[in-house]
Each structure stands twice: as structure tokens, then as C-alpha cells.
Design a protein around this motif. Structure first.
Motif, PDB file in Angstrom:
ATOM      1  N   ARG A  21       0.654  -1.196   0.020  1.00 34.38           N
ATOM      2  CA  ARG A  21      -0.222  -0.190  -0.165  1.00 34.38           C
ATOM      3  C   ARG A  21       1.230   1.231   0.181  1.00 34.38           C
ATOM      4  NH1 ARG A  21      -5.209  -0.270  -0.042  1.00 34.38           N
ATOM      5  NH2 ARG A  21      -6.506  -2.030  -0.318  1.00 34.38           N
ATOM      6  N   GLN A  55       1.939   2.332  -3.650  1.00 33.47           N
ATOM      7  CA  GLN A  55       0.804   3.025  -4.670  1.00 33.47           C
ATOM      8  C   GLN A  55       1.437   4.010  -4.422  1.00 33.47           C
ATOM      9  OE1 GLN A  55      -3.144   0.832  -3.279  1.00 33.47           O
ATOM     10  NE2 GLN A  55      -2.076  -1.192  -4.395  1.00 33.47           N
ATOM     11  N   ASP A  59       3.972   6.141  -5.463  1.00 35.00           N
ATOM     12  CA  ASP A  59       3.977   5.600  -7.022  1.00 35.00           C
ATOM     13  C   ASP A  59       3.123   6.348  -7.705  1.00 35.00           C
ATOM     14  OD1 ASP A  59       5.816   3.954  -7.474  1.00 35.00           O
ATOM     15  OD2 ASP A  59       4.317   2.007  -7.583  1.00 35.00           O
ATOM     16  N   TRP A  60       1.933   6.988  -6.617  1.00 36.13           N
ATOM     17  CA  TRP A  60       0.856   7.930  -7.035  1.00 36.13           C
ATOM     18  C   TRP A  60       1.613   9.365  -7.391  1.00 36.13           C
ATOM     19  CZ3 TRP A  60      -0.747  13.127  -5.637  1.00 36.13           C
ATOM     20  CH2 TRP A  60      -1.845  13.265  -6.240  1.00 36.13           C
TER      21      TRP A  60
END
Length: 194
Positions: free
Chosen positions: A69, A72, A75-76
Motif C-alpha cells: 500500500r 501505491q 507511485d501515485w
């Protein structure tokens, strides 16, 4: 002949990916403590031996879930920072993304807060992983406000993160539209100080 380090790194085994994907879905939807290893094994359609080959314990799988998580979120930010050069636009995109998440079917609140709530001991490896994520997130948001030119970027980051946490909780147990609107107002107030 020179072999690059990248060429020698093997991608994760498909069975490990299936285990992580199953755990990610079940831990988020139903809670970490309510989902047992046998349920993850059945959902991933792997054998018990395969599960334990990749994860020696459920705690190691939970840490991998939290770290996944975290990746993620990182990466966003990498994607948005590549797309948008204006830090104010990135801050607005962040709030928009949080609001989109809160109205998505199956939304259950913040996965990091949910994970931390299930482990009372702040020294437990799962809590350590959550704390590492939140520390990184706070520093990243602070740097974003520094780039925006906020006179107190640390305070601004604290304010936005608190508003974000409240919006995610309010979006789960209350009205996600109202929570999202409040988060947008909080960001507007913070940006007006810059």
C-alpha cells in the motif's frame, strides 16, 4: 560481457503475487485479524507449502501488505509529479484522489490507520511499517507545501494530513461527499496562507 543488476533480478513468483493480491483485498475489506492464513491460501489458490515458502508467518504477509500500500502511494506521487509541474496542482490532485477513493464501492477507510488500529503495540513490526509510511507521507506533503511557498510547510502538512485522516474516516462511516467537500475547504484554507 557485463550483466546489469537489473537483468539478474527476478520478478516475484506468480504464486507470491496471487497471495499478496488476495491478502490485500481481504485485509482491506474484512480486517487483518479476521482473515486467517487458510482463507488467504484458499483465495489465492495456492498450497500451504507455497504460502509458507513465500511468507514464514502471517505477520510477514501483513507487513508486505502495508509496504505494498505504501508503494501505491509513492507511485501515485511519482506519476503526478511527472505529469504536473505545479505543486499546487499536485496538492489539488491529491485531494481529488482522496475524494475519489472515498466514494469508491468497497471503500473501508484508510488502510494504514486500519492496520495500526489492529496492533496496539507501537513496536510491533506492522505498526513500525505503518509509522514509516506516515513519516514519509508527512515529509513528502511538507516538501510539497515548501515548494508551494507556504510560510509554515510543516504546520500546513500536519493540517492537511489531519483533514485527510478525518475525511477518510468520515467518508467511511458518514457522508463521503460532505467529507470530501470539507477536505477541499481545508486545502483551500491552507493554500490561502501561502
Amino acid at each position: 560481457m557485463v550483466v546489469s543488476a537489473r537483468a539478474t533480478i527476478r520478478p516475484p513468483a506468480p504464486s507470491k503475487i496471487k497471495i499478496l493480491a488476495t491478502a490485500d483485498e481481504l485485509f482491506y475489506q474484512e480486517g487483518i485479524h479476521t482473515v486467517g492464513v487458510d482463507r488467504i491460501i484458499a483465495g489465492a489458490r495456492v498450497t500451504k507449502a507455497t504460502f509458507y515458502k513465500h511468507f514464514r508467518s502471517k505477520d510477514l504477509l501483513i507487513i508486505a501488505y502495508v509496504e505494498g500500500r505504501d508503494r501505491q502511494v509513492r507511485d501515485w506521487f511519482l506519476e503526478k509529479e511527472a505529469q504536473l509541474s505545479d505543486p499546487t496542482a499536485i496538492a489539488r490532485a491529491l485531494v481529488d484522489s482522496i475524494n475519489e477513493e472515498a466514494v469508491r464501492p468497497g471503500f473501508r477507510g484508510d488502510p494504514f490507520i486500519n492496520a495500526a488500529a489492529q496492533f496496539a503495540d507501537e513496536n510491533h513490526p506492522v505498526r513500525v511499517a505503518v509509522t514509516a509510511h506516515r513519516d514519509w507521507y508527512a515529509k513528502h506533503i511538507e516538501e510539497l507545501f515548501r515548494q508551494i511557498g507556504h510560510p509554515r510547510p510543516g504546520d500546513a502538512a500536519d493540517d492537511l494530513i489531519l483533514a485527510r485522516d478525518g475525511a477518510l474516516a468520515g467518508g467511511y462511516v458518514g457522508d463521503p461527499i460532505a467529507a470530501g467537500a470539507a477536505l477541499h475547504r481545508a486545502l483551500d484554507r491552507i493554500l490561502a496562507e501561502a
